[in-house]
Design an enzyme around this catalytic site. Structure first.
Site, mmCIF file in Angstrom:
data_model
loop_
_atom_site.group_PDB
_atom_site.id
_atom_site.type_symbol
_atom_site.label_atom_id
_atom_site.label_comp_id
_atom_site.label_asym_id
_atom_site.label_seq_id
_atom_site.Cartn_x
_atom_site.Cartn_y
_atom_site.Cartn_z
ATOM 1 N N TYR A 193 -12.797 22.225 21.456
ATOM 2 C CA TYR A 193 -12.997 21.933 20.259
ATOM 3 C C TYR A 193 -11.691 22.209 19.386
ATOM 4 O O TYR A 193 -11.301 23.299 19.236
ATOM 5 C CB TYR A 193 -14.276 22.560 19.442
ATOM 6 C CG TYR A 193 -14.509 22.006 17.901
ATOM 7 C CD1 TYR A 193 -14.242 23.027 16.776
ATOM 8 C CD2 TYR A 193 -14.755 20.828 17.633
ATOM 9 C CE1 TYR A 193 -14.209 22.671 15.687
ATOM 10 C CE2 TYR A 193 -14.844 20.349 16.293
ATOM 11 C CZ TYR A 193 -14.814 21.384 15.313
ATOM 12 O OH TYR A 193 -14.898 21.075 13.802
ATOM 13 N N ASP A 195 -3.975 25.560 21.013
ATOM 14 C CA ASP A 195 -4.856 25.899 19.848
ATOM 15 C C ASP A 195 -5.297 27.177 19.915
ATOM 16 O O ASP A 195 -6.129 27.407 20.694
ATOM 17 C CB ASP A 195 -5.910 24.687 19.972
ATOM 18 C CG ASP A 195 -6.876 24.890 18.863
ATOM 19 O OD1 ASP A 195 -7.788 23.894 18.690
ATOM 20 O OD2 ASP A 195 -6.609 25.729 18.092
ATOM 21 N N LYS A 221 -8.459 30.693 11.205
ATOM 22 C CA LYS A 221 -9.217 31.837 11.161
ATOM 23 C C LYS A 221 -8.615 33.332 10.762
ATOM 24 O O LYS A 221 -8.221 33.357 9.544
ATOM 25 C CB LYS A 221 -9.990 32.148 12.500
ATOM 26 C CG LYS A 221 -10.846 30.965 12.849
ATOM 27 C CD LYS A 221 -11.544 30.966 14.034
ATOM 28 C CE LYS A 221 -12.236 29.660 14.663
ATOM 29 N NZ LYS A 221 -13.605 29.338 13.867
HETATM 30 P P1 KE4 Z 1 -11.536 24.762 10.926
HETATM 31 O O1 KE4 Z 1 -11.023 23.471 10.487
HETATM 32 O O2 KE4 Z 1 -13.087 24.845 11.271
HETATM 33 O O3 KE4 Z 1 -10.762 25.797 10.188
HETATM 34 O O4 KE4 Z 1 -10.952 25.043 12.513
HETATM 35 C C1 KE4 Z 1 -11.073 24.289 13.508
HETATM 36 C C2 KE4 Z 1 -10.958 24.665 14.958
HETATM 37 C C3 KE4 Z 1 -9.756 24.355 15.439
HETATM 38 N N1 KE4 Z 1 -9.564 24.964 16.881
HETATM 39 C C4 KE4 Z 1 -10.452 25.651 17.304
HETATM 40 C C5 KE4 Z 1 -10.087 26.295 18.910
HETATM 41 C C6 KE4 Z 1 -11.851 25.908 16.641
HETATM 42 O O5 KE4 Z 1 -12.501 27.012 17.346
HETATM 43 C C7 KE4 Z 1 -11.868 25.353 15.378
HETATM 44 C C8 KE4 Z 1 -13.331 26.088 14.625
HETATM 45 N N2 KE4 Z 1 -14.375 26.642 15.232
HETATM 46 C C9 KE4 Z 1 -15.483 26.543 14.757
HETATM 47 C C10 KE4 Z 1 -16.548 27.353 15.936
HETATM 48 N N3 KE4 Z 1 -16.119 27.725 17.000
HETATM 49 C C11 KE4 Z 1 -15.758 26.922 13.317
HETATM 50 C C12 KE4 Z 1 -17.284 27.044 12.945
HETATM 51 C C13 KE4 Z 1 -17.711 25.841 12.373
HETATM 52 O O6 KE4 Z 1 -17.474 24.751 12.719
HETATM 53 O O7 KE4 Z 1 -18.462 26.178 11.298
#
Ligand code: KE4
Length: 422
Positions: A142, A237, A265
């Site tokens: 993701y 990523d 994060k």
């Molecule tokens: P954000 O847009 O949520 O800050 O980041 C997206 C993203 C991009 N790349 C990786 C590897 C990620 O894991 C994420 C976001 N992770 C999720 C949970 N694994 C965020 C939690 C959520 O969607 O509420």
């Protein structure tokens, strides 16, 4: 005192599903979310007064634990000087220089406000720099919710993807090629068929969105070689792995240097920060120096920059090896407790991340991750939360530890797990 039940009722009237991000709704684990009133160290306190040992850590950012005094003080001091300028400020430069010191492959970078923004921008940059349209991503990885990544693998070995959600036009994902994680042959096959059309390969260097799936030996090195051979960019990523798999992220741990890296994060220390960066010759294609457009009102926000910088400075003094040893010992103990209940459990672990999969099949990609017993996980989640332990409300997420977790936290968690009834 307004309870979580009351807050959730009110929330559902004004927010879709009562949440601002779907996984928080706990729909995958058959219960309603608890509302959080405060957090400190390894623990959160719900509005109902229940204390929870937290292993979600805001989905990774809180590696120092919640409310780290130095991080909070840095953000407070910054915000008292002004919360947003829409103009350059020293903190943006200081944070970027700190990131480059820890990740030398990021010769130049751009701050944004989320991981989604970072990966969306990195993809546009890769396409603009190479003049190519296609991308390769991996099933189960993701990269945020921008359209090109919301693709599902087409039927069989079809290389053309189909939209993974309504609202994404088919022609937007027509350039998204999908391969199984850890399957270098599948990637080589895609390159042999589409080589000169592929702008980039984007990969979680340790996958954290199908549960934790580490790269098999040679996988990342193979992606590096294929990208170099076919003139595509390798994008790591590192939104989850950055500053968690080591101070220098996965690229330092595995010794593979990508062309571009995306961060999120931890870089914000709990504040909204994302970042994309890499080789200078690529980054100089980003506006206003280059022609690839990218922008953001709150990019480089002074309070967020201060929190991120304080976080990285604190992390430079932390003992990653010790946290890794403690996390592995705790994960092994938790696995044993569950196996004593007759459950098949697979464990994947790297640094301060692990996932326990309720399956007898070793988990090396999304197809094997999907063999997990999600009902058993939901039962585990609900009873652990009742006992004061906050786990991810999905078996396809990770368990994170922090430098704030104590041996008492781990012992209390194991005690709670011993009391779970499946
Ligand atoms: P954000 O847009 O949520 O800050 O980041 C997206 C993203 C991009 N790349 C990786 C590897 C990620 O894991 C994420 C976001 N992770 C999720 C949970 N694994 C965020 C939690 C959520 O969607 O509420």
């Amino acid at each position: 005192m307004t309870s979580s039940v009351d807050w959730f009722r009110r929330a559902q009237d004004v927010l879709p599903g009562g949440v601002n991000s779907p996984v928080r709704a706990c729909r995958g684990v058959g219960c309603d979310p608890l509302f959080i009133g405060s957090a400190r160290g390894s623990r959160m306190r719900t509005v109902d007064g229940q204390e929870l040992i937290d292993f979600v850590l805001s989905w990774g950012p809180m590696i120092l634990g919640h409310c780290d005094p130095e991080v909070i003080e840095a953000a407070r001091a910054a915000v008292e000087r002004g919360s947003s300028y829409g103009a350059p400020c020293p903190g943006e430069v200081e944070l970027a220089e700190a990131v480059r010191r820890l990740m030398p492959g990021m010769e130049m970078m751009r701050m944004v406000s989320s991981g989604t923004e970072a990966t969306m921008s990195a993809l546009r940059l890769a396409r603009g720099f190479t003049g190519r349209d296609k991308l390769i991503k991996f099933d189960g990885c993701y990269h945020g919710h921008s359209d090109a990544f919301l693709a599902s693998a087409g039927s069989g070995l079809a290389t053309l993807s189909i939209p993974g959600t309504p609202g994404v036009p088919a022609d937007v994902v027509a350039h998204t090629l999908i391969a199984p994680y850890n399957d270098l042959e599948a990637v080589e096959d895609l390159f042999n068929r589409h080589g000169r059309e592929i702008a980039c390969v984007i990969v979680e260097p340790a996958a954290g969105n199908m549960g934790l799936v580490p790269p098999e030996p040679g996988f990342l090195e193979g992606l590096r070689a294929l990208c170099t051979r076919f003139g595509a960019l390798l994008i790591f990523d590192e939104v989850i792995t950055g500053f968690r798999l080591s101070l220098g992220g996965a690229q330092a741990r595995y010794g593979v240097r990508p062309d571009l890296t995306t961060l999120g994060k931890i870089i914000g220390g709990g504040f909204p920060v994302g970042c994309f960066g890499g080789r200078r010759e690529i980054m100089e294609h980003v506006a206003p120096v280059g022609a690839v457009y990218q922008a953001g009102t709150l990019s480089g926000n002074p309070a967020a920059m201060a929190a991120g910088l304080a976080t990285l400075r604190r992390l430079e003094a932390c003992d990653y090896d010790a946290l890794e040893r403690r996390t592995l010992a705790f994960a092994r103990d938790l696995k044993s407790v569950l196996e004593e209940k007759g459950l098949p459990v697979q464990m994947n672990h790297v640094a301060s991340i692990f996932t326990l999969f309720f399956t007898k099949t070793p988990v090396t990609d999304f197809d094997t991750a999907k063999t997990m017993d999600t009902e058993a996980y939901a039962t585990f989640f609900r009873q652990m939360r009742e006992a004061g332990v906050n786990l991810a409300p999905s078996g396809y997420e990770c368990t994170f530890t922090s430098f704030a977790h104590t041996e008492e936290d781990f012992a209390a968690t194991l005690d709670a797990a011993r009391r779970v009834r499946f």
